[in-house]
Design a protein around this motif. Structure first.
Motif, short mmCIF file in Angstrom:
data_model
loop_
_atom_site.label_atom_id
_atom_site.label_comp_id
_atom_site.label_asym_id
_atom_site.label_seq_id
_atom_site.Cartn_x
_atom_site.Cartn_y
_atom_site.Cartn_z
N MET A 146 -53.36 76.75 8.89
CA MET A 146 -52.05 76.53 8.02
C MET A 146 -50.77 76.43 8.78
SD MET A 146 -52.75 79.11 5.03
CE MET A 146 -51.34 78.55 3.81
N ASP A 147 -50.72 76.87 9.97
CA ASP A 147 -49.25 76.81 10.76
C ASP A 147 -49.55 75.25 11.37
OD1 ASP A 147 -48.40 79.37 10.32
OD2 ASP A 147 -49.21 80.13 12.38
N HIS A 148 -50.70 74.83 11.85
CA HIS A 148 -51.03 73.68 12.45
C HIS A 148 -50.44 72.47 11.35
CE1 HIS A 148 -52.54 69.79 14.38
NE2 HIS A 148 -53.46 69.94 13.37
N PHE A 149 -51.11 72.52 10.20
CA PHE A 149 -50.93 71.78 9.10
C PHE A 149 -49.46 71.69 8.63
CE2 PHE A 149 -55.30 71.57 8.81
CZ PHE A 149 -55.71 70.53 8.32
N SER A 150 -48.61 72.85 8.63
CA SER A 150 -47.30 72.93 8.10
C SER A 150 -46.47 72.25 9.28
CB SER A 150 -46.84 74.33 8.03
OG SER A 150 -47.78 75.12 6.98
N SER A 151 -46.66 72.34 10.22
CA SER A 151 -45.72 71.72 11.53
C SER A 151 -46.04 69.97 11.65
CB SER A 151 -46.26 72.42 12.60
OG SER A 151 -47.38 72.10 13.19
N LYS A 152 -47.46 69.71 10.96
CA LYS A 152 -47.59 68.35 11.25
C LYS A 152 -47.59 67.52 9.86
CE LYS A 152 -51.29 65.67 13.64
NZ LYS A 152 -52.35 65.74 14.57
N TYR A 153 -48.07 68.16 8.89
CA TYR A 153 -48.11 67.27 7.58
C TYR A 153 -47.02 67.84 6.63
CZ TYR A 153 -52.55 65.69 9.70
OH TYR A 153 -53.35 64.99 10.66
N ILE A 154 -46.96 67.24 5.31
CA ILE A 154 -46.10 67.55 4.14
C ILE A 154 -46.67 68.42 3.44
CG2 ILE A 154 -44.73 66.34 2.55
CD1 ILE A 154 -44.42 63.91 4.05
N VAL A 155 -46.03 69.43 3.23
CA VAL A 155 -46.44 70.25 2.09
C VAL A 155 -46.23 69.41 0.52
CG1 VAL A 155 -46.32 72.62 0.78
CG2 VAL A 155 -46.47 72.34 3.38
N CYS A 156 -47.07 69.50 -0.23
CA CYS A 156 -46.75 68.57 -1.39
C CYS A 156 -47.18 69.33 -2.51
CB CYS A 156 -47.29 67.38 -1.35
SG CYS A 156 -49.13 67.43 -1.36
N GLY A 157 -47.55 70.64 -2.73
CA GLY A 157 -47.92 71.32 -3.82
C GLY A 157 -48.80 72.64 -3.60
N GLU A 158 -49.29 73.23 -4.57
CA GLU A 158 -50.15 74.28 -4.51
C GLU A 158 -51.29 73.94 -5.39
OE1 GLU A 158 -48.44 77.81 -7.00
OE2 GLU A 158 -46.42 76.65 -6.97
N LEU A 159 -52.24 74.83 -5.11
CA LEU A 159 -53.45 74.57 -5.66
C LEU A 159 -53.71 75.81 -6.54
CD1 LEU A 159 -56.25 72.93 -5.91
CD2 LEU A 159 -57.36 74.50 -4.20
N VAL A 160 -54.12 75.49 -7.85
CA VAL A 160 -54.09 76.57 -8.79
C VAL A 160 -55.35 76.63 -9.63
CG1 VAL A 160 -51.52 76.79 -9.32
CG2 VAL A 160 -52.85 75.41 -10.61
N GLU A 161 -55.69 77.58 -10.45
CA GLU A 161 -57.03 77.46 -11.15
C GLU A 161 -57.18 76.37 -12.25
OE1 GLU A 161 -59.75 79.28 -10.93
OE2 GLU A 161 -58.95 80.77 -9.39
N ASN A 162 -58.32 75.81 -12.68
CA ASN A 162 -58.28 74.84 -13.57
C ASN A 162 -57.65 75.07 -14.77
OD1 ASN A 162 -59.79 72.62 -11.87
ND2 ASN A 162 -61.80 73.91 -12.12
N ASP A 163 -57.68 76.33 -15.15
CA ASP A 163 -56.86 76.31 -16.67
C ASP A 163 -55.44 76.68 -16.64
OD1 ASP A 163 -57.27 78.75 -15.34
OD2 ASP A 163 -58.37 79.58 -17.00
N ALA A 164 -55.11 76.58 -15.38
CA ALA A 164 -53.43 77.26 -15.20
C ALA A 164 -52.24 76.14 -15.35
CB ALA A 164 -53.35 77.61 -13.72
#
Length: 165
Positions: A146-164
């Motif tokens: 996660m640290d690697h991805f946060s420093s290299k790529y854009i955070v564009c959302g969050e993953l939630v349950e299918n019914d959320a």
């Protein structure tokens, strides 16, 4: 200590200093004949196209699945509920890339366990993987990713349950 112009080194240094001062005080006034449009003729800061706009939003496993890089589309993947746009890493995450099975999916378990196996992926029709059986080392490994991805790529959302949503 005296300055003697009979010494050729002193003469050369004096000429160099005078030339440098002259270039600073009286810079050349010539302009380029053409406006640069690409790097071969000079630097142009204008991009060829505007990068696509990203909106931070909530994704479910079903709505994340189409972002797998097929047909040149964007590539998104999630780790521990955080969705990253990894399109810039198409060689790794796109079709035929070594991490291609994580594209458009929750990659938490696979990244934690350092495994590319299909069994590491939860079906998009099932609830999100709670990751309760991971060891502390695997959780640390996932956080490192996660640290690697946060420093290299854009955070564009969050993953939630299918019914959320």
């Amino acid at each position: 200590m005296s300055f003697n112009l009979a010494n050729p080194v002193n003469t050369a240094l004096l000429v160099y200093i005078l030339y440098t001062v002259q270039r600073i005080l009286f810079p050349p006034k010539s302009l380029p004949k053409t406006i640069p449009t690409e790097f071969k003729n000079g630097y142009s800061w204008m991009p060829k196209s505007h990068p696509p706009t990203l909106l931070y939003k909530k994704y479910t496993p079903k709505t994340l699945e189409p972002f797998n890089g097929q047909e040149g589309k964007r590539i998104l993947l999630a780790i521990s509920g955080v969705v990253y746009d990894v399109t810039a890493g198409r060689n790794f995450y796109g079709p035929n890339g070594m991490y291609a099975n994580f594209a458009g999916r929750d990659a938490s378990r696979g990244m934690a366990k350092q495994s590319f196996d299909e069994e590491m992926l939860t079906s998009v029709d099932q609830p999100l993987d709670k990751l309760q059986d991971l060891t502390p080392e695997e959780i640390d490994n996932m956080k490192g990713w996660m640290d690697h991805f946060s420093s290299k790529y854009i955070v564009c959302g969050e993953l939630v349950e299918n019914d959320a949503i």
